[in-house]
Design a protein around this motif. Structure first.
Motif, PDB file in Angstrom:
ATOM      1  N   ASN A   1    -169.110 -46.098  66.221  1.00  0.00           N
ATOM      2  CA  ASN A   1    -168.486 -45.640  67.468  1.00  0.00           C
ATOM      3  C   ASN A   1    -169.200 -46.338  68.630  1.00  0.00           C
ATOM      4  OD1 ASN A   1    -170.754 -44.010  68.293  1.00  0.00           O
ATOM      5  ND2 ASN A   1    -170.072 -42.387  66.901  1.00  0.00           N
TER       6      ASN A   1
ATOM      7  N   THR B   1    -154.469 -49.136  69.665  1.00  0.00           N
ATOM      8  CA  THR B   1    -154.448 -47.847  70.370  1.00  0.00           C
ATOM      9  C   THR B   1    -153.569 -46.853  69.624  1.00  0.00           C
ATOM     10  OG1 THR B   1    -152.848 -48.910  71.821  1.00  0.00           O
ATOM     11  CG2 THR B   1    -155.054 -48.620  72.695  1.00  0.00           C
TER      12      THR B   1
ATOM     13  N   GLY C   1    -162.837 -45.458  68.468  1.00  0.00           N
ATOM     14  CA  GLY C   1    -162.757 -44.438  69.513  1.00  0.00           C
ATOM     15  C   GLY C   1    -161.312 -44.290  69.943  1.00  0.00           C
ATOM     16  N   GLU C   2    -161.094 -43.910  71.194  1.00  0.00           N
ATOM     17  CA  GLU C   2    -159.719 -43.748  71.687  1.00  0.00           C
ATOM     18  C   GLU C   2    -158.957 -45.058  71.503  1.00  0.00           C
ATOM     19  OE1 GLU C   2    -159.535 -42.301  75.657  1.00  0.00           O
ATOM     20  OE2 GLU C   2    -157.329 -42.270  75.659  1.00  0.00           O
TER      21      GLU C   2
ATOM     22  N   GLU D   1    -152.660 -40.772  63.248  1.00  0.00           N
ATOM     23  CA  GLU D   1    -151.652 -40.351  64.228  1.00  0.00           C
ATOM     24  C   GLU D   1    -150.523 -39.565  63.550  1.00  0.00           C
ATOM     25  OE1 GLU D   1    -151.000 -43.609  67.140  1.00  0.00           O
ATOM     26  OE2 GLU D   1    -148.935 -43.433  66.434  1.00  0.00           O
TER      27      GLU D   1
ATOM     28  N   HIS E   1    -155.536 -40.274  67.211  1.00  0.00           N
ATOM     29  CA  HIS E   1    -155.208 -39.065  67.985  1.00  0.00           C
ATOM     30  C   HIS E   1    -156.517 -38.398  68.409  1.00  0.00           C
ATOM     31  CE1 HIS E   1    -153.700 -35.041  68.927  1.00  0.00           C
ATOM     32  NE2 HIS E   1    -152.494 -35.602  69.035  1.00  0.00           N
ATOM     33  N   ALA E   2    -156.490 -37.767  69.575  1.00  0.00           N
ATOM     34  CA  ALA E   2    -157.702 -37.154  70.135  1.00  0.00           C
ATOM     35  C   ALA E   2    -158.258 -36.016  69.271  1.00  0.00           C
ATOM     36  CB  ALA E   2    -157.408 -36.642  71.544  1.00  0.00           C
ATOM     37  N   ILE E   3    -157.474 -35.525  68.316  1.00  0.00           N
ATOM     38  CA  ILE E   3    -157.988 -34.458  67.444  1.00  0.00           C
ATOM     39  C   ILE E   3    -158.865 -35.032  66.313  1.00  0.00           C
ATOM     40  CG2 ILE E   3    -156.042 -34.346  65.837  1.00  0.00           C
ATOM     41  CD1 ILE E   3    -156.289 -31.363  65.729  1.00  0.00           C
TER      42      ILE E   3
ATOM     43  N   GLY F   1    -167.142 -44.553  76.039  1.00  0.00           N
ATOM     44  CA  GLY F   1    -165.817 -45.048  75.675  1.00  0.00           C
ATOM     45  C   GLY F   1    -165.925 -46.416  75.011  1.00  0.00           C
TER      46      GLY F   1
END
Ligand SMILES: Nc1ncnc2c1ncn2[C@@H]1O[C@H](COP(=O)(O)OP(=O)(O)O)[C@@H](O)[C@H]1O
Ligand SMILES: Cc1ncsc1CCOP(=O)(O)O
Ligand SMILES: [Mg+2]
Length: 265
Positions: A123, A183, A168-169, A226, A186-188, A145
């Motif tokens: 990360n 990209t 990461g994101e 996702e 998912h943020a979860i 980030g």
């Protein structure tokens, strides 16, 4: 590496079902082994020095994850990387928690310096710390980030002659002549332990079939993550659903959902 090459690499993993040796941490052994099986590869988790000499020649790649290090395991990790070099096998290094303790930081650097065919997957905070800059990690979790780790990642590409995957994101894949941004995801996903470690294990499966950029594993994990998130009300079901979406992931889904931007130098 473009969308079509990623689809071809996934097909190759499923056809060849490469055996991937993982020296990984106690937390994620099960997630990582199941992730590899769902993808279509074969995992073996092993850390005894007494069998590495026999195992390394048999496998397609070696994944080294320092998540629950101790001195005994460090010797096995170094032996595994030395054997991987001797037999021309790729190594994936996951520097879990790099920067949080000197044990983790020094061990990650020593292993990275030792490996000859190397992909580093961490990360953002781990990548920044591995490069020697000030990172904002919280234990094994990133507080930086992905974009903040790009110059550190580029330094590691040169320093260790490696490809670097910053997850990461956005997942950013850096190599000598390549810069890829994915990209999906998912943020979860960070609410389930071992997502990054699973990504590193999958990176080993793709490396075993010759995909040394690190992009295909990140693409597959991002799209499958996702898809899994879209049917999961929380982290518990996400963990299970990810195995199903990895298993069922097909070319059409990758074609329609993969968000990839490639810049060549
Ligand atoms: N905020 C986010 N949005 C989308 N995907 C994410 C996000 N955070 C992590 N991921 C995805 O989760 C997986 C693990 O990445 P990460 O959480 O960075 O690793 P680690 O668990 O080692 O900290 C990757 O596939 C990454 O793309
Ligand atoms: C919580 C924890 N502690 C030591 S290793 C580990 C798992 C880290 O896994 P990931 O980086 O994939 O979330
Ligand atoms: Mg991690």
């Amino acid at each position: 590496m473009n969308k079509q090459q990623i689809i071809t690499a996934l097909k190759a993993v499923r056809e060849q079902k490469p055996l991937v040796l993982n020296i990984t941490n106690y937390v994620v052994m099960n997630n990582s082994a199941n992730g590899l099986l769902a993808l279509g590869a074969s995992p073996i988790m092993a850390h005894s020095q007494d069998e590495l000499e026999e195992l390394v020649p048999l496998v397609g790649a070696v994944v080294i994850n320092i998540g629950t290090l101790d001195s005994h395991w460090i010797e096995s990790m170094e032996a595994a990387v030395t054997l991987a070099n001797r037999h021309g096998k790729p190594v994936v290094l996951d520097p879990v928690g790099c920067g949080v303790s000197s044990l983790r930081t020094h061990t990650s650097r020593r292993l990275a310096a030792l490996a000859e065919r190397l992909i580093i997957r961490g990360n953002a905070s781990e990548i920044i710390a591995l490069a020697g800059a000030a990172a904002n990690s919280k234990g094994v979790d990133a507080m930086d980030g992905s974009e903040a780790a790009v110059s550190a990642g580029q330094q590691l590409v040169q320093q260790y002659n490696a490809n670097v995957v910053i997850s990461g994101e956005a997942d950013i894949i850096l190599g000598e002549n390549v810069d890829i941004r994915l990209t999906n995801g998912h943020a979860i996903m960070p609410f389930v332990t071992g997502m990054g470690c699973t990504l590193s294990a999958l990176t080993g499966a793709f490396a075993a079939v010759g995909e040394m950029s690190g992009a295909a594993a990140a693409a597959v994990m991002g799209v499958a993550g996702e898809q899994a998130a879209s049917i999961s009300p929380g982290p518990g079901s996400l963990q299970l659903n990810l195995l199903d979406t990895l298993y069922r992931l097909d070319a059409e889904t990758l074609e329609n959902h993969l968000s990839i931007e490639v810049t060549t130098a």
